[in-house]
Write an enzyme that holds these catalytic residues in place. Structure first.
Site, PDB file in Angstrom:
ATOM      1  N   SER A 107       0.790  -1.236   0.000  1.00 14.27           N
ATOM      2  CA  SER A 107       0.000   0.000   0.000  1.00 14.27           C
ATOM      3  C   SER A 107       0.822   1.287   0.000  1.00 14.27           C
ATOM      4  O   SER A 107       0.251   2.372  -0.153  1.00 14.27           O
ATOM      5  CB  SER A 107      -0.949   0.021   1.199  1.00 14.27           C
ATOM      6  OG  SER A 107      -2.046  -0.846   0.966  1.00 14.27           O
ATOM      7  N   LYS A 159       3.187   6.425   5.292  1.00 14.17           N
ATOM      8  CA  LYS A 159       2.272   5.354   4.896  1.00 14.17           C
ATOM      9  C   LYS A 159       2.853   3.986   5.243  1.00 14.17           C
ATOM     10  O   LYS A 159       4.061   3.764   5.114  1.00 14.17           O
ATOM     11  CB  LYS A 159       2.034   5.432   3.383  1.00 14.17           C
ATOM     12  CG  LYS A 159       0.951   4.504   2.870  1.00 14.17           C
ATOM     13  CD  LYS A 159      -0.426   5.053   3.167  1.00 14.17           C
ATOM     14  CE  LYS A 159      -1.506   4.040   2.811  1.00 14.17           C
ATOM     15  NZ  LYS A 159      -1.502   2.857   3.722  1.00 14.17           N
ATOM     16  N   SER A 169      -5.929   3.509   4.473  1.00 10.43           N
ATOM     17  CA  SER A 169      -5.340   2.722   3.381  1.00 10.43           C
ATOM     18  C   SER A 169      -6.426   2.077   2.530  1.00 10.43           C
ATOM     19  O   SER A 169      -6.307   0.925   2.090  1.00 10.43           O
ATOM     20  CB  SER A 169      -4.384   1.649   3.918  1.00 10.43           C
ATOM     21  OG  SER A 169      -3.543   1.172   2.889  1.00 10.43           O
ATOM     22  N   LYS A 188       0.325   3.742  -2.787  1.00  4.35           N
ATOM     23  CA  LYS A 188      -0.714   4.775  -2.766  1.00  4.35           C
ATOM     24  C   LYS A 188      -0.107   6.184  -2.751  1.00  4.35           C
ATOM     25  O   LYS A 188      -0.770   7.149  -3.145  1.00  4.35           O
ATOM     26  CB  LYS A 188      -1.629   4.582  -1.566  1.00  4.35           C
ATOM     27  CG  LYS A 188      -2.554   3.356  -1.644  1.00  4.35           C
ATOM     28  CD  LYS A 188      -3.421   3.247  -0.400  1.00  4.35           C
ATOM     29  CE  LYS A 188      -4.483   2.164  -0.538  1.00  4.35           C
ATOM     30  NZ  LYS A 188      -3.933   0.786  -0.492  1.00  4.35           N
TER      31      LYS A 188
END
Length: 477
Positions: free
Chosen positions: A79, A270, A143, A82
């Protein structure tokens, strides 16, 4: 006596060898210390099975590398991908294509994606309008895969494949030389049950990148869109407030202050995890004027969820090492400075990264001040800090030359003015002599030049002579 001198020399030699051996041993031990040792020495309980596959720490203003371990190992970031999608969303906002308040009407496909259990998501209801701002929170805090897809489709007017190509083009533009994207969210396209299917893109391929490339992406994201941290720093936030669709989102970045591995100054970026990528972490933290960015990839494995926590232990430990060793600060002030025994004048303040409790070593070259830190740049596209300068002596000489030149020009103008004035006065005297001229009393007497006429002629001649001198030689005053 001779024996005594010999013994003293032998003892001195032994002491010298011992001293340098100690330094060598200490240096070797320091060089061999790895991220696992650093983390354990920082007081975290961990072991070899959780050791990251790759990691890097850079300073956020300069892009200089403060720590690295396998930074170019290709890896599935899960993720963390992203962040690239968010970069393109902020870029589109910056280009005026839409705003944070623009709403996206959820489709049946969006609702279906939000209900896929295997994917990280937030709740989406078909037909409801969701503001871009709320979807950014859902993407970066929760997320959410569906929120990421909705934002990507807004950027490209629902051209899913085009967005993937944009991700790869932007990666090249930013200098991410070992990255390839196949989806916008970090989850394989095939896991979306056909509701998200970029045409011509491999459905079963994982995104590929490196710790270095993700550090480069994070550097540009924070530099170009510093408001990013306002979306990555909340530990908890409610979106769609005051509507029937309000939802509380929880952040999985446990290094944020107040959470399990709370770290002073942490405010993003993140996390990401997947069966093939293990547990990954992109983080940033700021203390005083120093902001750091770090990437930690491949902590543990998917079957052992302890890796979700362990990634923060490793991240915190190398953050500690970097903050304790380096700082970003003002090294020279705008204006007059003495560098390498040269008097120079800086166009602006000079900031840079320096080891704590050391003095900076500056270089003067090509009218720029740089600093010899021994630190590499994370990318050749990100240049080391430099500030333009002028040598004080040269600048003073130039100013003096300009002053003299301007003075000569001014004197020249003054000289021509005086020369002209002399000629005008001469003409005036000549005219007056004619006006005041008297007829001779006796017919046939000789004409004489009047005094005024003589003075006038002399003034005219002097004026003309001085003008010629000024042209050929220069100002005479």
């Amino acid at each position: 006596m001779k024996k005594r001198n010999v013994l003293l020399k032998i003892c001195s030699l032994i002491l010298t060898i011992s001293y340098f051996s100690g330094i060598f041993t200490a240096t070797s031990a320091y060089a061999q210390e790895d991220i696992l040792t650093i983390t354990q020495n920082a007081g975290y309980q961990t072991d070899e099975v959780y050791k990251p596959k790759a990691s890097i720490v850079i300073e956020a203003q300069t892009g200089q590398v403060l720590w690295e371990d396998n930074p170019d190992l290709k890896w599935n970031p899960a993720s963390i991908a992203k962040l690239m999608s968010v970069y393109l969303v902020f870029e589109a906002i910056d280009q005026g294509k839409f705003t944070l308040d623009t709403t996206i009407k959820a489709t049946d496909s969006d609702q279906a994606i939000s209900q896929i259990y295997e994917l990280s998501n937030n709740s989406i209801v078909s037909g409801v309008d969701y503001p871009v701002k709320d979807l950014l929170y859902a993407t970066l805090v929760q997320s959410s895969n569906v929120a990421t897809v909705m934002l990507a489709n807004l950027v490209t007017a629902n051209d899913e494949a085009k967005f993937i190509h944009m991700m790869n083009d932007k990666a090249k533009e930013l200098g991410m030389t070992n990255s390839t994207f196949y989806n916008c969210s970090g989850a394989e396209t095939g896991s979306f049950n056909g509701y998200y299917k970029p045409e011509g893109i491999d459905q079963n391929a994982d995104n590929v990148t490196t710790a270095r490339d993700l550090a480069i992406l994070s550097y540009h994201l924070l530099k170009n869109y510093p408001d990013t941290v306002s979306y990555t720093s909340p530990t908890q936030i409610t979106i769609m407030e005051n509507t029937p669709y309000a939802e509380v989102l929880e952040n999985h970045n446990y290094s944020l202050p107040g959470l399990a591995y709370g770290y002073e100054g942490a405010d993003g970026l993140k996390t990401g995890s997947s069966p093939t990528g293990g547990f990954n972490y992109a983080a940033t933290a700021k203390r005083e004027d120093t902001r750091l960015i770090e990437i930690v990839l491949g902590v543990g494995n998917w079957e052992d969820q302890e890796g979700e926590l362990q990634r923060h232990a490793f991240g915190n430990a190398i953050f500690d090492r970097a903050f304790a060793t380096y700082e970003y600060k003002k090294l020279l002030s705008k204006g007059n400075n003495t560098v390498n025994q040269e008097e120079i004048i800086l166009d602006q303040d000079f900031y840079g990264v320096i080891q704590r409790n050391t003095e900076p070593a500056f270089k003067l070259a090509a009218d720029n001040v740089t600093m010899d830190t021994g630190l590499a740049q994370v990318s050749p596209m990100i240049k080391a800090p430099s500030v333009s300068f002028k040598y004080a002596k040269k600048l003073k000489a130039l100013q003096n030359a300009t002053l003299l030149k301007n003075g000569s020009k001014k004197n020249g103008l003054s000289t021509f003015f005086v020369n002209g004035l002399l000629i005008i006065l001469g003409l005036l005297f000549a005219a007056l002599s004619k006006l005041l001229k008297k007829e001779p009393a006796v017919t046939g007497s000789t004409k004489r030049f009047s005094t005024l006429l003589i003075i006038g002629i002399l003034l005219i001649l002097v004026g003309i002579g001085l003008s010629v001198y000024t042209v050929l030689v220069g100002p005479w005053i």
